[in-house]
Design an enzyme around this catalytic site. Structure first.
Site, PDB file in Angstrom:
ATOM      1  N   HIS A 167       0.675  -0.878   0.009  1.00  0.00           N
ATOM      2  CA  HIS A 167       0.086   0.152   0.298  1.00  0.00           C
ATOM      3  C   HIS A 167       1.403   1.171   0.245  1.00  0.00           C
ATOM      4  O   HIS A 167       2.109   1.315   0.243  1.00  0.00           O
ATOM      5  CB  HIS A 167      -0.730  -0.463   1.321  1.00  0.00           C
ATOM      6  N   HIS A 215       1.532   3.866   2.286  1.00  0.00           N
ATOM      7  CA  HIS A 215       2.190   4.675   3.067  1.00  0.00           C
ATOM      8  C   HIS A 215       3.328   4.772   2.653  1.00  0.00           C
ATOM      9  O   HIS A 215       3.950   4.067   2.926  1.00  0.00           O
ATOM     10  CB  HIS A 215       1.277   4.600   4.395  1.00  0.00           C
ATOM     11  N   ASP A 269       6.058   4.508   4.789  1.00  0.00           N
ATOM     12  CA  ASP A 269       6.759   3.345   5.181  1.00  0.00           C
ATOM     13  C   ASP A 269       7.391   2.304   4.381  1.00  0.00           C
ATOM     14  O   ASP A 269       7.249   1.110   4.618  1.00  0.00           O
ATOM     15  CB  ASP A 269       6.203   3.491   6.801  1.00  0.00           C
ATOM     16  N   HIS A 270       6.083   2.157   3.266  1.00  0.00           N
ATOM     17  CA  HIS A 270       6.142   0.786   2.860  1.00  0.00           C
ATOM     18  C   HIS A 270       6.508   1.747   1.121  1.00  0.00           C
ATOM     19  O   HIS A 270       6.432   0.185   0.210  1.00  0.00           O
ATOM     20  CB  HIS A 270       4.902   0.005   3.210  1.00  0.00           C
ATOM     21  N   HIS A 274      -6.584  -2.297   5.721  1.00  0.00           N
ATOM     22  CA  HIS A 274      -6.301  -0.806   6.242  1.00  0.00           C
ATOM     23  C   HIS A 274      -6.871   0.732   5.528  1.00  0.00           C
ATOM     24  O   HIS A 274      -7.126   0.481   4.863  1.00  0.00           O
ATOM     25  CB  HIS A 274      -4.928  -1.064   6.015  1.00  0.00           C
ATOM     26  N   ASP A 300      -0.295  -3.801   5.516  1.00  0.00           N
ATOM     27  CA  ASP A 300      -0.760  -3.656   6.854  1.00  0.00           C
ATOM     28  C   ASP A 300      -1.931  -3.851   7.042  1.00  0.00           C
ATOM     29  O   ASP A 300      -2.556  -3.391   5.700  1.00  0.00           O
ATOM     30  CB  ASP A 300       0.086  -2.275   7.416  1.00  0.00           C
ATOM     31  N   HIS A 323       7.848  -5.006  11.110  1.00  0.00           N
ATOM     32  CA  HIS A 323       6.856  -3.670  11.319  1.00  0.00           C
ATOM     33  C   HIS A 323       5.901  -3.046  12.844  1.00  0.00           C
ATOM     34  O   HIS A 323       4.890  -2.867  13.041  1.00  0.00           O
ATOM     35  CB  HIS A 323       6.009  -3.716  10.568  1.00  0.00           C
TER      36      HIS A 323
HETATM   37 ZN   LIG Z   1       3.016   0.615   7.212  1.00  0.00          ZN
END
Ligand SMILES: [Zn+2]
Length: 295
Positions: free
Chosen positions: A57, A59, A61-62, A135, A198, A256
């Site tokens: 996805h 976001h 951090d990914h 999510h 996530d 994570h």
């Molecule tokens: Zn994340």
């Protein structure tokens, strides 16, 4: 290969997410967060090692690492095409990251966005599937399944007097004279790997985890913060471990982690308390986790 293990923000000890799966000579990069390019260097992973990129996805951090990794693939003139999978609903984010700054494109990067559950790719060494997760932004988990095969049984080979080059022949051709392959071998289930990140608990999590030899799954929170986890679309260590237990996972990799926790061993303790008895790894940056041997 674990490149990073932090959710949301990197910490002193944890980079944003990033994972490279080596599977029969292919490299699949999952969820490259910010700083992935440098973590690759530290882990001994080259741009050439990447054949496929899977993003759960959009976001940061990914996915913030896509800009750097894609430019590096082009700078290094990787000689093979690279395929990228990501939620189709995030195409505009992918476009921005792919073309974040000026550079010369030298590599065929194939965009294969995901919009529904199903098979994304099928080859001799694996089938890649995606399943919708739950999510706040659309998120897909990924599962890799090796085709089932057959394992030769030495006693059965001996009973039929098959040895030397004839063993290879019966494997290739399915029979040797009157003896069939089934008579000298037994079924060997293909290896299964899933990447779940996530999400809160949902049917997609269970489907991805089912029967996995290795499950890499987020456990952002500890059990005492389950309410927070559900509200933000995340899992706790205990929830992730119960999924793995019920799915018969052999090796569970938790990752994570929220920056709010300082003691990683607490994730292990809660996963064990939830009844998961298989192999368990609480991921740390630059850790190499081998796939379990075939069952
Ligand atoms: Zn994340």
């Amino acid at each position: 290969m674990v490149l990073g293990t932090a959710s949301q923000v990197p910490t002193r000890h944890r980079n944003h997410n990033g994972y490279l799966l080596r599977w029969d000579g292919e490299g699949i990069l999952f969820d490259p967060g910010e700083g992935t390019q440098r973590q690759m260097l530290r882990a001994g992973v080259a741009a050439h090692d990447i054949d496929r990129i899977c993003v759960t996805h959009f976001h940061g951090d990914h996915s913030l690492g896509l800009a750097g990794v894609i430019q590096r693939i082009n700078l290094d003139q990787v000689p093979h095409p690279v395929t990228a999978h990501y939620p189709a609903s995030g195409q505009k984010f992918f476009d921005r990251l792919r073309y974040a700054t000026a550079y010369r494109e030298t590599v065929a990067l194939r965009e294969e966005p995901v919009s529904v559950d199903g098979t994304l790719a099928q080859g001799p060494s694996y089938t890649l599937e995606a399943r919708l997760l739950s999510h706040p932004v659309e998120s897909f988990g990924y599962r890799i399944t090796e085709p089932d095969g057959r394992r030769m049984v030495p006693e059965l080979l001996a009973r039929h007097g098959i040895k030397g080059p004839d063993v290879g022949r019966i494997q290739r051709e399915g029979r040797l004279g009157a003896v069939t392959l089934d008579e000298v071998s037994e079924p060997r289930p293909g290896q299964r790997f899933a990447f779940v990140m996530d999400t809160r608990l949902c049917p997609g999590v269970d489907a991805l985890a089912e029967g996995c030899d290795m499950l890499v799954i987020e456990s952002t929170f500890l059990d005492e913060d389950e309410r927070l986890a559900t509200d933000h679309g995340h899992l706790t260590a205990g929830q992730a471990a119960r999924v793995a237990r019920d799915a018969g996972v052999r090796h569970l990799v938790l990752t994570h982690f929220s920056q709010r926790y300082t003691d990683p061993s607490e994730f292990e303790r809660q996963a064990r308390a939830a009844g998961f008895e298989g192999e368990l790894t609480v991921a740390a940056d630059l850790m190499r986790v081998p796939l379990p041997k075939r069952g």
